[in-house]
Scaffold this motif. Structure first.
Motif, PDB file in Angstrom:
ATOM      1  N   LYS A   1       0.828  -1.200   0.000  1.00 23.22           N
ATOM      2  CA  LYS A   1       0.000   0.000   0.000  1.00 23.22           C
ATOM      3  C   LYS A   1       0.866   1.255   0.000  1.00 23.22           C
ATOM      4  O   LYS A   1       0.577   2.216  -0.717  1.00 23.22           O
ATOM      5  CB  LYS A   1      -0.923   0.010   1.222  1.00 23.22           C
ATOM      6  N   ILE A   2       1.915   1.254   0.794  1.00 18.44           N
ATOM      7  CA  ILE A   2       2.811   2.409   0.863  1.00 18.44           C
ATOM      8  C   ILE A   2       3.550   2.582  -0.456  1.00 18.44           C
ATOM      9  O   ILE A   2       3.680   3.698  -0.967  1.00 18.44           O
ATOM     10  CB  ILE A   2       3.786   2.256   2.038  1.00 18.44           C
ATOM     11  N   LYS A   3       4.019   1.481  -1.031  1.00 21.49           N
ATOM     12  CA  LYS A   3       4.715   1.554  -2.319  1.00 21.49           C
ATOM     13  C   LYS A   3       3.786   2.099  -3.389  1.00 21.49           C
ATOM     14  O   LYS A   3       4.187   2.935  -4.200  1.00 21.49           O
ATOM     15  CB  LYS A   3       5.239   0.176  -2.712  1.00 21.49           C
ATOM     16  N   TYR A   4       2.542   1.656  -3.388  1.00 26.91           N
ATOM     17  CA  TYR A   4       1.573   2.140  -4.366  1.00 26.91           C
ATOM     18  C   TYR A   4       1.329   3.631  -4.195  1.00 26.91           C
ATOM     19  O   TYR A   4       1.244   4.375  -5.165  1.00 26.91           O
ATOM     20  CB  TYR A   4       0.261   1.369  -4.254  1.00 26.91           C
ATOM     21  N   SER A   5       1.230   4.088  -2.939  1.00 25.34           N
ATOM     22  CA  SER A   5       0.973   5.515  -2.713  1.00 25.34           C
ATOM     23  C   SER A   5       2.155   6.370  -3.150  1.00 25.34           C
ATOM     24  O   SER A   5       1.975   7.478  -3.645  1.00 25.34           O
ATOM     25  CB  SER A   5       0.619   5.783  -1.252  1.00 25.34           C
ATOM     26  N   PHE A   6       3.389   5.861  -2.986  1.00 23.18           N
ATOM     27  CA  PHE A   6       4.551   6.595  -3.489  1.00 23.18           C
ATOM     28  C   PHE A   6       4.575   6.591  -5.012  1.00 23.18           C
ATOM     29  O   PHE A   6       4.875   7.594  -5.644  1.00 23.18           O
ATOM     30  CB  PHE A   6       5.857   5.996  -2.969  1.00 23.18           C
ATOM     31  N   ASP A   7       4.285   5.451  -5.609  1.00 16.33           N
ATOM     32  CA  ASP A   7       4.327   5.342  -7.061  1.00 16.33           C
ATOM     33  C   ASP A   7       3.199   6.095  -7.741  1.00 16.33           C
ATOM     34  O   ASP A   7       3.332   6.505  -8.892  1.00 16.33           O
ATOM     35  CB  ASP A   7       4.299   3.877  -7.487  1.00 16.33           C
ATOM     36  N   SER A   8       2.079   6.268  -7.066  1.00 17.37           N
ATOM     37  CA  SER A   8       0.937   6.921  -7.698  1.00 17.37           C
ATOM     38  C   SER A   8       0.921   8.428  -7.455  1.00 17.37           C
ATOM     39  O   SER A   8      -0.076   9.079  -7.744  1.00 17.37           O
ATOM     40  CB  SER A   8      -0.366   6.300  -7.195  1.00 17.37           C
ATOM     41  N   ALA A   9       2.010   8.954  -6.920  1.00 19.01           N
ATOM     42  CA  ALA A   9       2.084  10.403  -6.721  1.00 19.01           C
ATOM     43  C   ALA A   9       1.979  11.088  -8.080  1.00 19.01           C
ATOM     44  O   ALA A   9       2.571  10.667  -9.053  1.00 19.01           O
ATOM     45  CB  ALA A   9       3.387  10.769  -6.034  1.00 19.01           C
ATOM     46  N   THR A  10       1.200  12.139  -8.153  1.00 16.75           N
ATOM     47  CA  THR A  10       0.956  12.795  -9.430  1.00 16.75           C
ATOM     48  C   THR A  10       1.739  14.085  -9.540  1.00 16.75           C
ATOM     49  O   THR A  10       2.289  14.604  -8.562  1.00 16.75           O
ATOM     50  CB  THR A  10      -0.543  13.103  -9.591  1.00 16.75           C
ATOM     51  N   ALA A  11       1.777  14.606 -10.729  1.00 11.85           N
ATOM     52  CA  ALA A  11       2.511  15.848 -10.981  1.00 11.85           C
ATOM     53  C   ALA A  11       1.897  17.018 -10.221  1.00 11.85           C
ATOM     54  O   ALA A  11       2.597  17.982  -9.911  1.00 11.85           O
ATOM     55  CB  ALA A  11       2.534  16.131 -12.468  1.00 11.85           C
ATOM     56  N   GLU A  12       0.592  16.937  -9.914  1.00 17.26           N
ATOM     57  CA  GLU A  12      -0.038  18.027  -9.166  1.00 17.26           C
ATOM     58  C   GLU A  12       0.551  18.160  -7.770  1.00 17.26           C
ATOM     59  O   GLU A  12       0.594  19.239  -7.203  1.00 17.26           O
ATOM     60  CB  GLU A  12      -1.556  17.804  -9.066  1.00 17.26           C
ATOM     61  N   ILE A  13       0.986  17.042  -7.200  1.00 13.69           N
ATOM     62  CA  ILE A  13       1.581  17.081  -5.869  1.00 13.69           C
ATOM     63  C   ILE A  13       2.975  17.691  -5.933  1.00 13.69           C
ATOM     64  O   ILE A  13       3.373  18.457  -5.064  1.00 13.69           O
ATOM     65  CB  ILE A  13       1.635  15.662  -5.269  1.00 13.69           C
ATOM     66  N   VAL A  14       3.706  17.380  -6.987  1.00 13.12           N
ATOM     67  CA  VAL A  14       5.091  17.827  -7.110  1.00 13.12           C
ATOM     68  C   VAL A  14       5.191  19.255  -7.625  1.00 13.12           C
ATOM     69  O   VAL A  14       6.118  19.984  -7.275  1.00 13.12           O
ATOM     70  CB  VAL A  14       5.876  16.866  -8.036  1.00 13.12           C
ATOM     71  N   LYS A  15       4.227  19.675  -8.420  1.00 19.17           N
ATOM     72  CA  LYS A  15       4.295  20.977  -9.086  1.00 19.17           C
ATOM     73  C   LYS A  15       4.514  22.147  -8.124  1.00 19.17           C
ATOM     74  O   LYS A  15       5.373  22.989  -8.383  1.00 19.17           O
ATOM     75  CB  LYS A  15       3.041  21.193  -9.926  1.00 19.17           C
ATOM     76  N   PRO A  16       3.801  22.254  -6.987  1.00 16.28           N
ATOM     77  CA  PRO A  16       4.054  23.389  -6.090  1.00 16.28           C
ATOM     78  C   PRO A  16       5.488  23.412  -5.544  1.00 16.28           C
ATOM     79  O   PRO A  16       6.058  24.478  -5.344  1.00 16.28           O
ATOM     80  CB  PRO A  16       3.050  23.191  -4.946  1.00 16.28           C
ATOM     81  N   TYR A  17       6.058  22.245  -5.330  1.00 19.86           N
ATOM     82  CA  TYR A  17       7.427  22.192  -4.825  1.00 19.86           C
ATOM     83  C   TYR A  17       8.433  22.621  -5.886  1.00 19.86           C
ATOM     84  O   TYR A  17       9.445  23.221  -5.580  1.00 19.86           O
ATOM     85  CB  TYR A  17       7.766  20.789  -4.331  1.00 19.86           C
ATOM     86  N   MET A  18       8.142  22.290  -7.123  1.00 21.21           N
ATOM     87  CA  MET A  18       9.069  22.613  -8.206  1.00 21.21           C
ATOM     88  C   MET A  18       9.046  24.093  -8.554  1.00 21.21           C
ATOM     89  O   MET A  18       9.915  24.574  -9.275  1.00 21.21           O
ATOM     90  CB  MET A  18       8.747  21.768  -9.448  1.00 21.21           C
ATOM     91  N   GLU A  19       8.083  24.849  -8.054  1.00 23.14           N
ATOM     92  CA  GLU A  19       8.020  26.283  -8.314  1.00 23.14           C
ATOM     93  C   GLU A  19       8.998  27.064  -7.452  1.00 23.14           C
ATOM     94  O   GLU A  19       9.334  28.194  -7.788  1.00 23.14           O
ATOM     95  CB  GLU A  19       6.593  26.787  -8.088  1.00 23.14           C
ATOM     96  N   HIS A  20       9.480  26.487  -6.368  1.00 26.50           N
ATOM     97  CA  HIS A  20      10.439  27.164  -5.486  1.00 26.50           C
ATOM     98  C   HIS A  20      11.853  26.897  -5.974  1.00 26.50           C
ATOM     99  O   HIS A  20      12.263  25.741  -6.134  1.00 26.50           O
ATOM    100  CB  HIS A  20      10.278  26.679  -4.037  1.00 26.50           C
ATOM    101  N   GLU A  21      12.602  27.967  -6.181  1.00 31.26           N
ATOM    102  CA  GLU A  21      13.961  27.852  -6.728  1.00 31.26           C
ATOM    103  C   GLU A  21      14.878  27.072  -5.779  1.00 31.26           C
ATOM    104  O   GLU A  21      15.717  26.290  -6.216  1.00 31.26           O
ATOM    105  CB  GLU A  21      14.535  29.247  -7.000  1.00 31.26           C
ATOM    106  N   GLU A  22      14.719  27.260  -4.455  1.00 27.27           N
ATOM    107  CA  GLU A  22      15.572  26.552  -3.491  1.00 27.27           C
ATOM    108  C   GLU A  22      15.373  25.044  -3.590  1.00 27.27           C
ATOM    109  O   GLU A  22      16.337  24.281  -3.568  1.00 27.27           O
ATOM    110  CB  GLU A  22      15.263  27.022  -2.066  1.00 27.27           C
ATOM    111  N   LEU A  23      14.120  24.614  -3.688  1.00 25.13           N
ATOM    112  CA  LEU A  23      13.843  23.182  -3.783  1.00 25.13           C
ATOM    113  C   LEU A  23      14.308  22.608  -5.116  1.00 25.13           C
ATOM    114  O   LEU A  23      14.774  21.477  -5.184  1.00 25.13           O
ATOM    115  CB  LEU A  23      12.358  22.914  -3.574  1.00 25.13           C
ATOM    116  N   ARG A  24      14.196  23.414  -6.171  1.00 24.16           N
ATOM    117  CA  ARG A  24      14.697  22.964  -7.473  1.00 24.16           C
ATOM    118  C   ARG A  24      16.211  22.759  -7.417  1.00 24.16           C
ATOM    119  O   ARG A  24      16.738  21.780  -7.943  1.00 24.16           O
ATOM    120  CB  ARG A  24      14.329  23.968  -8.568  1.00 24.16           C
TER     121      ARG A  24
END
Length: 184
Positions: free
Chosen positions: A104-127
């Motif tokens: 279940k945990i592996k599936y939840s990590f693998d099914s992460a979508t771009a919508e979850i990652v997109k806000p993080y990728m907008e910050h230059e420090e995190l990039r």
């Protein structure tokens, strides 16, 4: 009650001393980590209370085993054996829970979508942090190279000398890459 074999007695005491040392190291680690407990709890991590319970439990049960081995008191040996049986049952239950929830945990990590990652990728420090991670680890993006959009950094480029994205069998992918190894 008969006399216990001296070799077995020494071996029993030796292993309990080793576990007592492990208990002391766990307590030392708990003391060092406790400075960060509020930060871990603020990030949604588990409480360090269970680490303290586990560390003190290991130390106390191993000290009980040392005393039981030295004194050869049958009651203390039975209490020690009871604690060992309870510990074995607890480890068995935890093992079963981990095996059941692992998928279940592996599936939840693998099914992460771009919508979850997109806000993080907008910050230059995190990039920049992710770019630095990619230079040392054979991966590209959190989910994949598509996390970067049109600005895929050089750290994602395929290098056949070190296996490209982590596996030589995958080969190099053209931009934008799909199916590369994840960082997380």
């Amino acid at each position: 009650m008969g006399k216990i074999n001296g070799c077995l007695k020494c071996l029993f005491i030796f292993f309990n001393v080793l576990y007592a040392i492990v208990g002391c190291v766990l307590i030392y680690g708990a003391v060092k980590i406790s400075a960060y407990s509020q930060q871990v709890a603020a990030a949604g991590g588990p409480s360090l209370g269970w680490l303290w319970v586990f560390a003190i439990g290991v130390l106390c049960i191993s000290c009980l085993g040392i005393y039981a081995g030295c004194s050869e008191n049958s009651l203390i040996l039975k209490i020690f054996a009871g604690f060992m049986a309870i510990g074995m049952i607890i480890m068995l239950i935890i093992g079963i829970v981990v095996v059941v929830t692992r998928d279940k945990i592996k599936y939840s990590f693998d099914s992460a979508t771009a919508e979850i990652v997109k806000p993080y990728m907008e910050h230059e420090e995190l990039r920049n942090l992710l770019d630095g991670l990619q230079k040392s680890a054979p991966c590209c993006g959190v989910i994949g190279a598509s996390d970067w959009g049109d600005e895929i950094p050089n750290s994602c480029e395929c290098n056949p000398q070190n296996g490209g994205y982590g596996h030589q069998s995958h080969g190099c992918k053209a931009r934008p890459q799909v199916g590369v190894v994840k960082c997380i």
